[in-house]
Design an enzyme around this catalytic site. Structure first.
Site, PDB file in Angstrom:
ATOM      1  N   ASP A 116       1.023  -0.763   0.091  1.00 56.28           N
ATOM      2  CA  ASP A 116      -0.051  -0.313   0.176  1.00 56.28           C
ATOM      3  C   ASP A 116       0.942   1.180  -0.337  1.00 56.28           C
ATOM      4  O   ASP A 116       1.952   1.150   0.142  1.00 56.28           O
ATOM      5  CB  ASP A 116      -0.922   0.136   1.177  1.00 56.28           C
ATOM      6  N   TRP A 117      -0.299   2.582  -0.724  1.00 57.39           N
ATOM      7  CA  TRP A 117       1.157   3.543  -0.920  1.00 57.39           C
ATOM      8  C   TRP A 117       2.624   3.960   0.961  1.00 57.39           C
ATOM      9  O   TRP A 117       1.178   4.175   1.723  1.00 57.39           O
ATOM     10  CB  TRP A 117       0.278   4.444  -1.177  1.00 57.39           C
TER      11      TRP A 117
END
Length: 900
Positions: free
Chosen positions: A323-324
């Protein structure tokens, strides 16, 4: 995805507080209520430590991946070291046109891959990191010609495999036509442990079977359009509070690390891992690891979760993407099973990366073996071939950061001014499908004396509620939908897309009534008490629209930091319903919400003649609800969760305040598998409306249950043997000078590259403690043949788990006068003292003409009647009596038979 350590967007910044207008509950300081813990000793075991597992399993092309792996192996064998590193590392935040892109391989004509949100459509220009004011202004522009589909929680309410596939296929087609390679969705994490969890609407249901079946169908639909689906968020991501420590600091909480979801082995397998097994078996190309820690190890570097469970036991052949800003290390995350870092920089727009040049260094100094990098690259390219991107890929024709036609290709660096938005209309005729699913997902909860359907010829119709009308700022007027203005078509956060239009209920109902020469008036100010009461006393039918919103934790709305503070209605909704129903004895209540709300009082109010839950239905919201209200569509949807009397009835809650000082907050999932309807069943608590419940305008009866056993012909065999040795693809030079920045290359500022800035690796690494490799697990370097996992053996797990042991049929009759659809549901009692009363295992959506019958058919697999054994690390069928039930909801099960 998304993060907010570096940009906190909030419609109202709040200090640590759980106050909100209408809050009638006090939050419990833990996350499992007293008396709600599982009786299973496994759930009470210490789960605060995640055992290491190395080496990271290398892909084998198992299942139907063989052809994709053959092509990927041939491709990766041609690559240089820096080209392989380029595939694995994002180029940085706002440094290309998509929300995430990895590096390109120009030498072979392979463009940078585009990773793009969201689970409801192609996410448009809604996120610019310069300022919240600029961000809000940009989001007021016209949507970039994409559709907004119903949320997955609505798909779950349809209990319809075909519609899940169709929506996935349509969304995938829109991504493909925009040039997106990876659609960041669908979602099975959060599963829905707590009803208040902010992103539950992005997922399907707290039931793992319902989620798993529709998760798999959505994935196959997306990938049928030639786009890689990214199943997320893996795993234990069950609340927004404390998912990232910088974000929590912005909310006034000083914590050092992300929250840890402490989950025992049985619960993990029987609940949270279940739908991801279905995703892997369906051939998902990518899986996104989550922000949280799992048993005190970050999900994106948790070797047990990634190496043992996902790639080992489940046999996942695709690639794991962070995930970012969910990556927290370089060497450790690579060896623990992470394959792609997104968006690539350690801190947004810092120009620094855990990978990039540092991964090049790690290969050269041996802390990450070459075979691990080869496997990372092969998995990425194999997924690309698996869905046919070699045939369906087109140039990227949109920009995530602005809707301007011309602008900077590398926005943050202000370089590459060019054509960046071609404004390609990708919607096709998807509005029809969206309208259909919106109505097919509307659950009829109450219908006293056949108050519905309406005729459209009622003498005086009035619509009440802010939720019926327009957002005065426009449908995209709030950044990432971070407000609750007007009708609720989607929640907030990164899981959104720009509306091309939003048909409001007020508009659709007005068109209906005026088209029949009726009288129609509306009030969409929930606080206009005097005017509301005056109008409610005049009308023959009052339709009241109320909602409850939630979303991702980087946005706070009315003091709700992603997660809801309570389960009450928003914006004075309870007062609105009370005022209208006190004066109109034909009040119809329509709820748009991201999950359960407390409506016990309304279910018992005789003046409220009908209640409908319409979820978060997307762009065709008004038309979809009008189709149901006026009888063009006979409702067939079922609740994908329980509507309980109180929040405490669910047994689980959000951790709103850190419980370990400045350390990582700890959530112990001691309730085990007992969430949602399983919790209420165990406590013998009566819900307002149970899981699986939903009425129709016609009636159905159930009869003639038959069970055919094939169990005697089937034997479960644990997987044995060894893998092949890890393949090494091509050779690399160990001469560091070969990896310096090319002399004729112009670097884009802040862009993440795989090149070194010095021939001295210690200097190039630019970190303290370089050369101390004590943190590297010795097993992570071992590329020799490895023992196969007994519960594994194929994508999705041991093939024997999916063998059909029983076939079930039942007769469903439409005993009413209208055509309709019914959803017979198959539940199983596993019979053990630690098992839920019943668990959903199958269902079918059947359209049946009046006075006709249809046959419900369902298979029961070995997995359906198995439990997880922590000692043998495998599934087993207990000796307890197993019973199959068929009925219309989790508490209406008229048919049953013992499984022999």
């Amino acid at each position: 995805m998304w993060l907010a350590p570096f940009l906190v967007l909030a419609t109202s910044f709040v200090q640590p507080s759980i106050q909100q207008d209408g809050n009638t509950s006090t939050t419990y300081p833990g996350t499992t209520y007293p008396g709600a813990s599982s009786p299973n000793p496994a759930a009470a075991a210490d789960s605060t430590f995640s055992p290491p597992y190395y080496p990271s399993p290398w892909g084998s092309g198992a299942g139907d991946w063989a052809s994709a792996y053959a092509k990927a192996t041939a491709f990766v064998s041609q690559l240089t070291l820096v080209e392989k590193v380029n595939l694995t590392t994002g180029v940085g935040w706002q440094l290309e046109r998509c929300v995430g892109q990895n590096g390109a391989i120009p030498r072979l004509g392979f463009r940078s891959m585009c990773m793009q949100d969201s689970p409801v459509g192609v996410r448009g220009s809604t996120h610019v990191a310069f300022s919240a004011i600029l961000l809000a202004l940009l989001t007021m522009r016209t949507a970039d010609f994409n559709s907004v589909f119903p949320a997955s929680v609505n798909l779950a309410a349809t209990f319809d495999r075909g519609r899940a596939y169709a929506q996935g296929q349509a969304m995938g087609a829109e991504h493909q036509m925009k040039g997106s390679d990876v659609q960041l969705g669908p979602v099975a994490g959060p599963l829905g442990r707590s009803p208040e969890s902010g992103r539950n609407w992005e997922g399907f249901s707290p039931d793992p079977a319902l989620t798993g079946i529709l998760f798999a169908q959505s994935i196959q639909g997306i990938q049928s359009s030639g786009v890689i689906a990214c199943a997320k968020h893996y795993i234990g991501y069950e609340q927004e509070h404390f998912r990232q420590s910088p974000e929590a600091v912005g909310d006034g909480f000083n914590i050092s690390d992300s929250i840890s979801a402490n989950i025992d082995d049985v619960t993990l397998h029987e609940l949270y891992l279940w739908p991801f097994a279905d995703a892997v078996r369906a051939g998902v190309g990518s899986i996104m690891c989550s922000y949280n820690q799992v048993n005190n190890s970050y999900a994106c570097q948790n070797s047990h979760a990634l190496n043992y469970l996902l790639k080992g036991e489940l046999g996942f052949q695709g690639f794991v993407m962070s995930d970012w800003a969910g990556q927290h290390s370089g060497v450790s995350s690579a060896n623990a099973g992470l394959d792609m870092s997104m968006p690539g920089d350690t801190v947004f727009d810092s120009g620094r990366s855990y990978w990039g040049a540092n991964l090049t260094i790690a290969i050269l100094n041996g802390t990450v073996p070459q075979w691990r990098l080869d496997d990372m690259a092969t998995r990425i390219i194999a997924a690309w071939y698996y869905v046919g991107r070699d045939k369906t890929s087109i140039p990227i024709n949109f920009d995530s950061w602005t809707l301007d036609t011309y602008g900077y290709e590398n926005l943050y660096a202000h370089t590459g001014y060019t054509l960046i938005n071609e404004h390609v209309d990708v919607r096709q005729e998807h509005g029809n499908l969206i309208r259909e699913i919106g109505s097919a997902s509307t659950v009829l909860l109450k219908n006293t004396n056949n108050a519905l359907p309406l005729t459209g010829k009622e003498k005086f119709t009035a619509v009440f509620g802010d939720d019926a009308g327009d957002n005065p700022w426009g449908p995209n007027g709030c950044a990432d939908r971070g407000c609750d203005n007007g009708t609720l078509g989607m929640g907030w956060g990164s899981g959104i897309a720009n509306f091309p239009y939003l048909v409001t209920p007020e508009t659709a109902i007005q068109n209906e009534v005026v088209g029949n020469n009726g009288v129609f008036q509306s009030i969409t100010d929930n606080f206009a008490a005097m005017q509301i009461q005056a109008l409610a006393g005049q009308v023959s039918v009052a339709i009241v629209f109320v909602n409850a919103d939630s979303g991702e934790g980087y946005i706070s709305v009315d003091g709700n930091v992603g997660d809801r503070n309570n389960l009450t209605l928003w914006k004075n909704g309870d007062v609105l319903v009370t005022h209208v129903s006190a004066l109109c004895n034909n009040t119809i209540m329509v709820i748009h919400s991201t999950g359960p709300v407390l409506i016990g009082n309304y279910s018992r109010n005789p003046n409220i003649t009908a209640i409908l839950w319409a979820g978060v239905p997307g762009e065709q919201s008004g038309n979809s609800i009008a189709d149901v209200l006026y009888g063009r569509v006979n409702p067939s949807a079922k609740l994908p969760f329980t509507m309980a009397e109180t929040r405490e009835d669910y047994g689980t809650d959000i951790l709103y305040v850190p419980n370990e000082g400045t350390g990582a907050p700890q959530t112990n999932f001691t309730e085990g598998v007992f969430i949602d309807y399983r919790a209420l069943d165990r406590a013998n608590t009566t819900p307002v409306y149970e899981f699986g419940f939903g009425l129709s305008y016609t009636k159905f009866s159930y009869s003639n249950l038959k069970v055919t056993s094939m169990r005697n012909t089937s034997v479960y065999t644990p997987t044995t043997g060894f893998t092949a040795a890890a393949p090494t693809l091509g050779s690399i030079s160990n001469y560091s000078a070969d990896y310096l920045v090319p002399r004729n290359m112009t670097q884009v500022p802040y862009y993440i590259y795989p090149y070194l800035n010095s021939t001295d690796l210690a200097t190039a690494a630019n970190t303290t403690g370089y050369g101390d490799n004590s943190f590297v697990n010795a097993g992570s370097q071992d590329g020799s043949p490895q023992p196969l996992i007994a519960a594994g053996g194929a994508p999705g797990g041991n093939p024997g788990l999916y063998e059909v042991l029983y076939q079930v049929t039942a007769t469903i009759a439409n005993t009413g006068s209208l055509p309709g659809a019914e959803v017979p549901q198959l539940y199983i009692s596993l019979g053990g003292p630690y098992d839920p009363k019943v668990v959903l295992r199958n269902f079918e959506n059947l359209a049946i003409p009046p006075s006709m019958t249809a046959t419900f058919s369902a298979d029961i697999t070995r997995r359906d009647i198995s439990n997880w054994d922590t000692v043998s690390q495998n599934w087993f069928i207990s000796n307890y009596t197993k019973t199959v039930y068929v009925g219309s909801s989790s508490r209406k099960l008229p048919l049953s038979k013992t499984l022999l």
